[in-house]
Write an enzyme that holds these catalytic residues in place. Structure first.
Site, mmCIF file in Angstrom:
data_model
loop_
_atom_site.group_PDB
_atom_site.id
_atom_site.type_symbol
_atom_site.label_atom_id
_atom_site.label_comp_id
_atom_site.label_asym_id
_atom_site.label_seq_id
_atom_site.Cartn_x
_atom_site.Cartn_y
_atom_site.Cartn_z
ATOM 1 N N SER A 1 57.594 -59.617 -32.545
ATOM 2 C CA SER A 1 58.773 -58.823 -32.851
ATOM 3 C C SER A 1 59.107 -59.086 -34.313
ATOM 4 C CB SER A 1 59.922 -59.257 -31.943
ATOM 5 O OG SER A 1 61.103 -58.613 -32.327
ATOM 6 N N LYS B 1 55.934 -55.011 -32.632
ATOM 7 C CA LYS B 1 57.220 -54.371 -32.376
ATOM 8 C C LYS B 1 58.059 -54.544 -33.628
ATOM 9 C CE LYS B 1 61.132 -56.240 -29.822
ATOM 10 N NZ LYS B 1 61.562 -56.737 -28.501
ATOM 11 N N LYS C 1 61.959 -53.957 -35.350
ATOM 12 C CA LYS C 1 63.370 -53.652 -35.116
ATOM 13 C C LYS C 1 63.726 -52.453 -35.985
ATOM 14 C CE LYS C 1 64.480 -57.287 -32.487
ATOM 15 N NZ LYS C 1 65.059 -57.168 -31.139
ATOM 16 N N ASP D 1 62.339 -51.416 -31.377
ATOM 17 C CA ASP D 1 63.492 -51.927 -30.632
ATOM 18 C C ASP D 1 64.751 -51.664 -31.460
ATOM 19 O OD1 ASP D 1 65.335 -53.245 -29.071
ATOM 20 O OD2 ASP D 1 64.461 -55.254 -29.320
ATOM 21 N N GLU E 1 62.603 -49.330 -27.254
ATOM 22 C CA GLU E 1 63.386 -50.315 -26.515
ATOM 23 C C GLU E 1 64.879 -50.172 -26.818
ATOM 24 O OE1 GLU E 1 61.946 -54.291 -27.122
ATOM 25 O OE2 GLU E 1 63.591 -55.210 -26.034
ATOM 26 N N ASP F 1 66.358 -53.413 -22.167
ATOM 27 C CA ASP F 1 66.504 -54.860 -22.382
ATOM 28 C C ASP F 1 67.955 -55.221 -22.041
ATOM 29 O OD1 ASP F 1 67.034 -57.357 -23.524
ATOM 30 O OD2 ASP F 1 66.007 -56.982 -25.403
ATOM 31 N N LYS G 1 64.149 -60.980 -19.471
ATOM 32 C CA LYS G 1 64.456 -62.227 -20.173
ATOM 33 C C LYS G 1 65.163 -63.155 -19.191
ATOM 34 C CE LYS G 1 64.937 -60.225 -24.798
ATOM 35 N NZ LYS G 1 65.916 -59.699 -25.779
ATOM 36 N N GLY H 1 61.899 -62.113 -26.256
ATOM 37 C CA GLY H 1 62.205 -63.402 -26.869
ATOM 38 C C GLY H 1 63.644 -63.452 -27.367
HETATM 39 MG MG MG Z 1 65.166 -56.130 -27.269
#
Ligand code: MG
Length: 356
Positions: free
Chosen positions: A123, A149, A151, A176, A201, A226, A250, A278
Site C-alpha cells: 500500500s 495499491k 492511496k 484506496d 477500495e 474496508d 482487518k 494493514g
Molecule cells: Mg483501506
C-alpha cells in the site's frame, strides 16, 4: 515507533505510531496482541487512548478470572461492550496466541489456516509528485511485491493512475480512497475503470453501505469495502445488498479472530474474495495478520509486508521478510511464531499498566 517513511492517506499523514500492546497471561502462558487503533480517530472512532481506557476499565474486568475452554469463547464474553473492536481485538488475539502456545501449534493452524506462504502486496501512500510515486512503485516491484495499491483523494486520482498504467501496463493495480468521495463523484470513479483496476477500495463514507450499493450498480470494477465492515452483520448486509464484490478483513476493525473468521466464512459462501489490510502495525500485529491470511478464502494479495518497509528495527525476532517472488513464509513455531523482543519493547514503552 517512528515510521521509515511518512504514510499519507486521504485523511491523515502519519510519521510515528503510538501502539498499545497487550501481553496476556493465560494460565501462565503469555500471548501477545496489538491494538490497531490510530493516534487520532480519523480511520475509525477508536484511538490509542480510548483503547487503553476501554481495555482497562471495561474489557479486562469482563475476562478477569473467567474460565473459558478456548480463545474462541472470548468474543462472546467481550460482546457486552458495544463497539471498541480494536481494543477487543488486541485482547482477543493475545489470548489466541496464548492458546496456540499452550497447545504447541502455530496460530495459523489453530485458526484453521491452510497456507504455508501468503501473497504480499504493498500500500503506497499519497506522494507529492508523480515522479516520486513512480520511483516508489519501481522499488516495490523490484522487491517482488505482487500487487500495488495506491492511496487516492480528489485531485490525486486520475492522473497518478493514468501515469502508473502508462509506465506499468501489466501490474496488478488497485486504489484506496479511504472514504474521500461522495456518490456525486461517480463519473470520475467511472473514468478510473479505463485503467483496469483490480478494485476500488472504500470510495464512499466510512459507514455508508447504501451509497456503495448505488455506486457498485454504476461500476463494473469491483468495490472493496474496508471501513464499512466492522461486524459480521455489516458484512452480510454489504454482500446481500450488493455494496461490494470484495472485502478487506482487518483483525482490529472486526474485534479479533472470531469475527474475522465468521466474515471470512460468510464471504467464502458467497464467492466474495477477501484479503488482509494493514494498519501500520508493529511486528506483533503483522504476525497476527500473517496467521489470518492463511485462511483459504484469502485469495488476493494483502497489505502484509516486510518489517523493514515500516521500521528501521522491528520489535519481533526474526523480522518479517518477503521473498523475491513477493511471498511471506508462514512461521511454523507455536503461537504467532515470532519472538517479541522484550528489551526493545521495554525501551520503547512510555506507559505500562498491570491488570491483575
Ligand atoms: Mg483501506
Amino acid at each position: 515507533m517512528k515510521l521509515v517513511t511518512p504514510f499519507e492517506t486521504s485523511v491523515d499523514r502519519t510519521t510515528e505510531r503510538r501502539i498499545v500492546l497487550v501481553e496476556a497471561n493465560v494460565d501462565g502462558v503469555t500471548g501477545w496482541g496489538e491494538c490497531t487503533a490510530g493516534e487520532k480517530p480519523f480511520y475509525s472512532p477508536e484511538t490509542t487512548d480510548t483503547a487503553w481506557l476501554s481495555l482497562r476499565d471495561f474489557l479486562w474486568p469482563l475476562v478477569k478470572g473467567k474460565e473459558f475452554t478456548s480463545a474462541a469463547d472470548v468474543w462472546e464474553i467481550l460482546s457486552l461492550v458495544r463497539g471498541h473492536n480494536m481494543a477487543k481485538g488486541a485482547l482477543e488475539t493475545a489470548i489466541w496466541d496464548a492458546e496456540a502456545k499452550q497447545k504447541g501449534v502455530p496460530l495459523s493452524k489453530l485458526i484453521g489456516g491452510t497456507r504455508t506462504e501468503i501473497a504480499s502486496g504493498v500500500s503506497i501512500g499519497i506522494k507529492e509528485s508523480l515522479d516520486e510515486l513512480i520511483l516508489a512503485v519501481k522499488k516495490e516491484l523490484a522487491s517482488g511485491y505482487q500487487r500495488i495499491k495506491i492511496k487516492i483523494k480528489p485531485g490525486k486520482d486520475l492522473e497518478p493512475v493514468q501515469r502508473l498504467r502508462q509506465d506499468f501496463p501489466r501490474i496488478k493495480l488497485m486504489v484506496d480512497a479511504n472514504s474521500a468521495y461522495t456518490l456525486n463523484d461517480w463519473p470520475l470513479l467511472k473514468q478510473l475503470e479505463g485503467f483496469y483496476l483490480m478494485m476500488i477500495e472504500q470510495p464512499l463514507g466510512w459507514d455508508d453501505l447504501y451509497g456503495h450499493v448505488a455506486l457498485q450498480k454504476k461500476l463494473d470494477t469491483p468495490i472493496c469495502l474496508d471501513e464499512c465492515i466492522h461486524t459480521e452483520e455489516q458484512a452480510r448486509a454489504a454482500i446481500e445488498l450488493g455494496a461490494c464484490k470484495i472485502i478487506n478483513i482487518k483483525l482490529g476493525r472486526v474485534g479479533g479472530f472470531t469475527v474475522a473468521r465468521r466474515i471470512h466464512d460468510l464471504c467464502q459462501k458467497h464467492a466474495i474474495p477477501v484479503w488482509c489490510g494493514g494498519m501500520l502495525e508493529s511486528g506483533i500485529g503483522r504476525a497476527h495478520n500473517i496467521a489470518l491470511s492463511t485462511l483459504p478464502n484469502f485469495t488476493l494479495p494483502g497489505d502484509v509486508t516486510a518489517s523493514k518497509r515500516y521500521w528501521d528495527e522491528d520489535i519481533i525476532e526474526p523480522e518479517v521478510t518477503v521473498s523475491p517472488q513477493g511471498t511471506i513464509a508462514v512461521p511454523q513455531g507455536p503461537g504467532i511464531g515470532f519472538e517479541p523482543r522484550l528489551e526493545r519493547i521495554e525501551k520503547l514503552t512510555v506507559r505500562k499498566e498491570r491488570l491483575a
